[in-house]
Design a protein around this motif. Structure first.
Motif, PDB file in Angstrom:
ATOM      1  N   ASP A   1     -59.840 -63.389 -57.800  1.00  0.00           N
ATOM      2  CA  ASP A   1     -59.125 -63.589 -56.636  1.00  0.00           C
ATOM      3  C   ASP A   1     -57.530 -63.889 -56.900  1.00  0.00           C
ATOM      4  N   ILE A   2     -56.846 -62.913 -57.661  1.00  0.00           N
ATOM      5  CA  ILE A   2     -55.697 -62.900 -57.820  1.00  0.00           C
ATOM      6  C   ILE A   2     -54.699 -62.197 -56.953  1.00  0.00           C
ATOM      7  N   GLU A   3     -53.793 -62.788 -56.683  1.00  0.00           N
ATOM      8  CA  GLU A   3     -52.833 -62.431 -55.676  1.00  0.00           C
ATOM      9  C   GLU A   3     -52.009 -61.202 -55.864  1.00  0.00           C
ATOM     10  N   ILE A   4     -51.983 -60.048 -55.004  1.00  0.00           N
ATOM     11  CA  ILE A   4     -51.118 -58.941 -55.248  1.00  0.00           C
ATOM     12  C   ILE A   4     -50.422 -58.707 -54.317  1.00  0.00           C
ATOM     13  N   VAL A   5     -49.283 -57.834 -54.570  1.00  0.00           N
ATOM     14  CA  VAL A   5     -48.466 -57.554 -53.598  1.00  0.00           C
ATOM     15  C   VAL A   5     -48.994 -57.000 -52.191  1.00  0.00           C
ATOM     16  N   PRO A   6     -48.889 -57.351 -51.052  1.00  0.00           N
ATOM     17  CA  PRO A   6     -49.485 -56.750 -49.846  1.00  0.00           C
ATOM     18  C   PRO A   6     -49.529 -55.199 -49.696  1.00  0.00           C
ATOM     19  N   LEU A   7     -48.473 -54.480 -50.417  1.00  0.00           N
ATOM     20  CA  LEU A   7     -48.178 -53.183 -50.111  1.00  0.00           C
ATOM     21  C   LEU A   7     -49.523 -52.440 -50.672  1.00  0.00           C
ATOM     22  N   TYR A   8     -50.122 -52.933 -51.635  1.00  0.00           N
ATOM     23  CA  TYR A   8     -51.580 -52.322 -52.157  1.00  0.00           C
ATOM     24  C   TYR A   8     -52.495 -52.239 -50.991  1.00  0.00           C
ATOM     25  N   TYR A   9     -52.363 -53.212 -49.767  1.00  0.00           N
ATOM     26  CA  TYR A   9     -53.419 -52.900 -48.806  1.00  0.00           C
ATOM     27  C   TYR A   9     -52.728 -52.325 -47.721  1.00  0.00           C
ATOM     28  N   SER A  10     -53.597 -51.402 -47.118  1.00  0.00           N
ATOM     29  CA  SER A  10     -52.940 -50.609 -45.980  1.00  0.00           C
ATOM     30  C   SER A  10     -52.453 -51.529 -44.789  1.00  0.00           C
ATOM     31  N   ALA A  11     -51.403 -50.839 -43.976  1.00  0.00           N
ATOM     32  CA  ALA A  11     -50.701 -51.456 -42.887  1.00  0.00           C
ATOM     33  C   ALA A  11     -49.895 -50.137 -42.339  1.00  0.00           C
TER      34      ALA A  11
ATOM     35  N   PRO B   1     -38.880 -41.036 -39.430  1.00  0.00           N
ATOM     36  CA  PRO B   1     -39.822 -41.811 -39.982  1.00  0.00           C
ATOM     37  C   PRO B   1     -40.840 -42.242 -38.965  1.00  0.00           C
ATOM     38  N   GLU B   2     -42.178 -42.158 -39.357  1.00  0.00           N
ATOM     39  CA  GLU B   2     -43.217 -42.517 -38.377  1.00  0.00           C
ATOM     40  C   GLU B   2     -44.173 -43.471 -38.793  1.00  0.00           C
ATOM     41  N   LEU B   3     -44.583 -44.201 -38.047  1.00  0.00           N
ATOM     42  CA  LEU B   3     -45.853 -45.321 -38.454  1.00  0.00           C
ATOM     43  C   LEU B   3     -46.995 -44.645 -38.831  1.00  0.00           C
ATOM     44  N   ARG B   4     -47.219 -45.003 -40.003  1.00  0.00           N
ATOM     45  CA  ARG B   4     -48.589 -44.361 -40.406  1.00  0.00           C
ATOM     46  C   ARG B   4     -49.418 -45.339 -41.025  1.00  0.00           C
ATOM     47  N   SER B   5     -50.825 -45.562 -41.184  1.00  0.00           N
ATOM     48  CA  SER B   5     -51.515 -46.578 -41.796  1.00  0.00           C
ATOM     49  C   SER B   5     -51.752 -46.062 -43.402  1.00  0.00           C
ATOM     50  N   VAL B   6     -50.869 -46.559 -44.165  1.00  0.00           N
ATOM     51  CA  VAL B   6     -50.962 -46.212 -45.607  1.00  0.00           C
ATOM     52  C   VAL B   6     -51.014 -47.476 -46.623  1.00  0.00           C
TER      53      VAL B   6
END
Ligand code: GDP
Lengths: 312, 660
Positions: free
Chosen positions: A212-222, A249-254
């Motif tokens: 349960d190690i916290e990582i930068v949210p950028l690893y998760y999709s948004a 720029p366009e919003l994409r789930s990445v």
């Protein structure tokens, strides 16, 4: 004498999973460094491997605090979320964190757009790192690199010797036997230490999941603002990003499989917003992790050249 | 990285749970150039889906430009690392590879099979639990095969897979396979290696018996390589009995906490355990086993732990926690197998740094005893020890060296030598044991004169198989009395014997020796050597001597030959021995005399695994002798023979009372 033997314990209770064994090995390595060196430092890149490495270090020295500072080489082009994460973790865990920025980057406005990925990386990353190591007079620096990341790393030592110019010479590496690590260096020379050498990408993810190690949210999709360039999705993280003609720029789930400087890091389209789903995507993926790093594209064996110059 | 499992797509959490419990196997692959090692590893990775498509694309591209398979996918190209090597088309270092299946994660140490192979292979083997030895089915067991196996054996690897590769080129012939297997078994017998060996006919190129069972070889009923690697039992290789916890660091975060951190090399540890810290020999009790995830009530081999003690005692880096302080050896001078890893040859007598779990000390190598000729595996007189050579040497350490023989413990029995100027790691060492007279090699130029009388002729004439019977026990236990009774019986039944009583030996052969531990050891050695001479000429030797040191008795067994050696423990209670007090030593000691009396003022290692335990206390010496005769008969040492009455040849001997 209350000596426990296999008769009253049973081998099963002492069986350790691969992750427990890798963890123990990393802890052993870290303790060895602290015992053998005068001024160790941990290179903290804010990525998932660094997060695992930090977690292991806390385990290794528990209940004490980390007996060395963390060093972050900031190119000034990191994702904003990385820096926020870094500062919050450092505060929560009461870490001694040093940030290094190459003054040239600020003075001359060095950026990946005008200076090319190679030239930019040399100045903002490689040179900055060398400066920080020299200034800190560090004789050992932990890095989170793994041997499975890239072909040329398969032969890397756990204790990797660097000369006084921080250069790595493949012919001048020491044989490494058993768990005996030779950390002797002369003045000015140093050792890069890779406690995660034997971990694979899957091990890292699985460990993050289990511990349960916290990582930068950028690893998760948004949903994130991106532009597509030469088939790579680049996130427009701030207004320093130079849009080319017709780019919008366009919003994409990445999400990101590795984190570096935002203009040089490719995102992947994904809806994976939990660890299991990220791992699932990784396992089903058909391309290797480093592919998302623009820097490796240059030429075969380029990592190796970078290493000779002093970037990991 | 498409691990092939439907669970990934359908139930990722289930898949993760399944993979949580994997264990780890570290193995080594060795073979000569072109045996197919790279192809094999490439195939293991490929068939277990550990290769990404972009990597595969690169290999495909390379196969056309650099490959040796005529443009077909050359899996061996996956395996090369550094640019320079790629260009030369060879690998010159140890490369580590990773793959995993549902059951295990694997770490492969991939070592090349040419020039630099010794250094690299030794490095890779030092952490490996298993070795895959590649044999080309067309060529069979080659000198390289033997070298690789010798190194594996030397480095303490217990499991070997003999992968007989390129079976496709010998028509999948069982005969070829059987022949190679036989050759290899013969060789390991010569080597004295007790490998857990798995023989496997295989084709790395076609994949037969790598991951999938071979359809071309229905005659083979074993499992393919992958399954063998997944299931081979390595957990029981670990030593759970003898605790060794070398201290890496002392942790003192605040005034209230003092913990000792290190990785358990062997044995099992629990809070409440009474432990001794070596070399100081001070004892304490384990209070807690502290980890980040909470206190543990049990820790075992490989665990990285922090322990606290109930008492404030001095402990520093390099110290070792043990349960039984006598179980670990210490010496200033040890014999070791040394692998030389530097371009500059060993300088005998020069000072090096010795690094072990005990930390750093100054050390030098005064003597090279012999070098292992890696082509013939003969022991040769070395001129100097050069890169990639292996030798048995004596190592002198400037402070007492704490160790276990490497055979028993790969962690506490190993060390490296570091050059003081360049800081390079120049040698890897495996401790054999304390250096002593037992290790002294005879002068090389001597030749053994071979008798014209054969052992069979002697056995027929004397109606016996020669043997050396060692009666060991405390002073006053009745060793000599039983020895005499035994001699009588054997003589009466027509056997030919020589009795070697410790007391008598000391008046002649060992007149120059005192009663210190090394002198006692030398005395045992001499008696063992005499026993061997007698045995070689068909005669039964009966040795009655204290022989308090277990290692000496073990070595005596080696000298004589284990098939001829009978260790009899004359186990008479201490009170009885005291009561008997033949030479008045026990009472002298009580009266304050300073004497080395094993069992009282120094150690007597009780035999743990003697061939026979007897005494002349609750039974007669004659009955004890009878038990020994029975055992000899059982072992086929006494066959037929006619009783021939005779007198006791040397009746009235003096009992000086000194323990031998
Ligand atoms: N016919 C046949 N050829 C093989 C087999 N295994 C390897 N080879 C070929 O033997 C050559 C040497 O193989 P390589 O893996 O590079 O050997 P290494 O030097 O031991 O790594 C290559 O041309 C392979 O394609 C096999 O099982 N059968």
């Amino acid at each position: 004498m209350s000596e426990a033997t296999t008769e009253d314990v049973g081998i099963d209770e002492l069986r350790r999973t691969h992750l427990k064994q890798l963890e123990a090995e990393a802890i052993h390595i870290m303790r060895e460094v602290v015992a053998q060196f005068e001024r160790p430092v941990m290179l903290y890149s804010i990525g998932k491997d660094s997060s695992v490495m930090l977690h292991l270090a806390r385990k290794a020295f528990h209940p004490g605090r980390l007996p060395f500072p963390l060093l972050h080489v900031n190119t000034t082009w990191k994702f904003r979320e990385m820096i926020e994460f870094r500062d919050r973790i450092a505060e929560e865990l009461e870490l001694e964190l040093h940030e290094k920025i190459n003054p040239r980057v600020v003075e001359e406005g060095i950026n990946p757009f005008d200076h090319g990925s190679q030239g930019y990386t040399t100045i903002a990353k490689t040179d900055a790192l060398k400066q920080a190591l020299t200034e800190g007079r560090y004789d050992a620096a932990f890095g989170g690199a793994r041997r499975d990341e890239e072909k040329s790393r398969a032969k890397e030592r756990v204790f990797s010797f660097r000369d006084s110019k921080h250069r790595w010479d493949p012919k001048n590496q020491r044989p490494e036997l058993w768990s005996l690590y030779n950390g002797r260096v002369n003045k000015g020379e140093s050792i890069r230490v890779f406690p995660l050498s034997n971990w694979t990408e899957l091990d890292i993810w699985q460990y993050i999941y289990l511990e349960d190690i916290e990582i930068v949210p950028l690893y998760y999709s948004a949903e994130r603002p991106v532009v597509e360039r030469d088939g790579t999705l680049i996130m427009v993280d701030d207004d320093r990003f130079r849009l080319e003609e017709g780019e919008e720029p366009e919003l994409r789930s990445v999400r990101f499989r590795t984190l570096g400087c935002y203009p040089l890091t490719g995102a992947v389209e994904s809806t994976a917003d939990t660890l299991p789903r990220i791992i699932q995507e990784m396992l089903l993926a058909t391309n290797s992790e480093r592919e998302g790093r623009v820097i490796d594209y240059d030429a075969q064996g380029s990592m190796e050249d970078k290493k000779r110059e002093g970037y990991f | 990285m498409s691990h092939q499992s439907d669970l990934i797509a359908t139930d990722i959490e289930g898949y993760l749970a399944e993979h949580e419990d994997k264990d780890l196997l570290r193995f080594l692959t060795c073979g000569s150039v072109d045996d197919g090692k790279s192809t094999l590893i490439g195939r293991l990775l490929h068939d277990s889906h550990m290769i990404y498509e972009d990597q595969l694309e690169a290999v495909k591209a390379d196969s056309t430009t650099q490959g040796s398979t005529g443009g077909e996918l050359d899996l061996s190209l996956l395996m090369d690392g550094l640019k320079a090597e790629r260009e030369q088309g060879i690998t010159i270092d140890v490369a580590y590879r990773y793959f995993s299946t549902k059951r295990r994660k694997f770490i492969i140490a991939d070592t090349p099979g040419h020039v630099q192979y010794t250094r690299n292979m030794v490095t890779g083997a030092s952490t490996a639990q298993l070795a895959v030895v590649m044999v080309d089915a067309r060529h069979g067991v080659l000198p390289q095969t033997k070298r690789h196996s010798t190194i594996a054996h030397l480095l303490g690897i217990k499991h070997v897979v003999v992968a007989i590769n390129k079976m496709d080129l010998v028509d999948w012939s069982q005969q070829a396979f059987d022949q190679i297997r036989k050759e290899y078994e013969q060789f390991t017998a010569e080597l004295g290696a007790t490998f857990d060996a798995y023989f496997l006919p295989m084709s790395a190129l076609t994949g037969d018996n790598v991951v999938n069972p071979s359809e071309n070889m229905p005659w083979f009923d074993g499992v393919p390589l992958m399954e063998h690697l997944e299931t081979v039992d390595v957990a029981s290789d670990r030593d759970y009995d003898r605790l060794r916890l070398p201290v890496q660091l002392v942790s003192r975060p605040d005034l209230d906490f003092r913990g000792f951190q290190g990785t358990i090399a062997s044995g099992v540890l629990r809070p409440g355990d009474r432990v001794t810290v070596l070399p100081s020999g001070v004892s304490s009790t384990i209070e807690r086993i502290v980890t980040f995830d909470g206190d543990q009530d049990l820790a075992g081999p490989g665990d990285a732990v922090t322990v606290t003690l109930t008492d404030e005692i001095d402990v520093s880096r390099g110290d070792v926690f043990v349960h039984d302080p006598k179980s670990m050896q210490r010496a200033h001078k040890v014999d070791a197998m040394l692998v030389w890893m530097a371009e500059t040859p060993l300088r005998t007598g020069a000072s090096y740094l010795l690094q072990s779990t005990g930390g750093l000390s100054n050390a030098h190598v005064p003597t090279i005893r012999y070098q292992l000729d890696m082509d013939t595996l003969d022991r040769v007189e070395p001129e100097k020890l050069e890169l990639n050579s292996i030798a048995r040497v004596a190592v002198e350490v400037d402070r007492e060296f704490l160790f276990d023989p490497y055979e028993r413990n790969r962690t506490t029995g190993s060390f490296i030598l570091v050059d003081r100027l360049t800081n390079a790691t120049v040698a890897a060492g495996m401790v054999v044991g304390k250096s002593s007279a037992w290790d002294q090699e005879a002068i090389e130029t001597l030749q053994r004169a071979v008798s014209l009388v054969t052992p069979t002729e002697r056995a027929t004439r004397f109606a016996q198989q020669p043997a050396t019977i060692l009666l060991t026990g405390l002073t006053g236990a009745g060793k000599s009395t039983i020895a005499k009774a035994l001699e009588r019986r054997l003589f009466d039944s027509g056997r030919v014997t020589v009795r070697l009583d410790g007391q008598n030996v000391r008046q002649g052969v060992s007149r120059d020796l005192g009663f210190t531990a090394p002198d006692r050891s030398e005395n045992v050695r001499r008696v063992a050597e005499v026993g061997r001479l007698l045995n070689d000429q068909g005669i039964i030797a009966i040795a009655a001597m204290l022989a308090p040191d277990a290692e000496d008795r073990e070595r005596a067994r080696d000298v004589v030959g284990s098939h001829r050696f009978i260790e009899v423990h004359v186990d008479t209670p201490m009170e009885v021995c005291r009561e008997r007090d033949p030479g008045g030593l026990y009472s002298a000691l009580e009266n304050g005399a300073v004497i080395d009396l094993p069992g009282v003022s120094s150690t007597y290692d009780r035999p743990t695994d003697p061939d026979l335990v007897t005494t002349d206390w609750d039974r007669t010496a004659d009955e004890a002798a009878e038990e020994i005769v029975d055992l000899m008969r059982e072992r086929g040492m006494l066959r037929g023979g006619t009783p021939a009455p005779a007198d006791d040849p040397d009746g009235g001997e003096v009992n000086t009372g000194r323990p031998d």
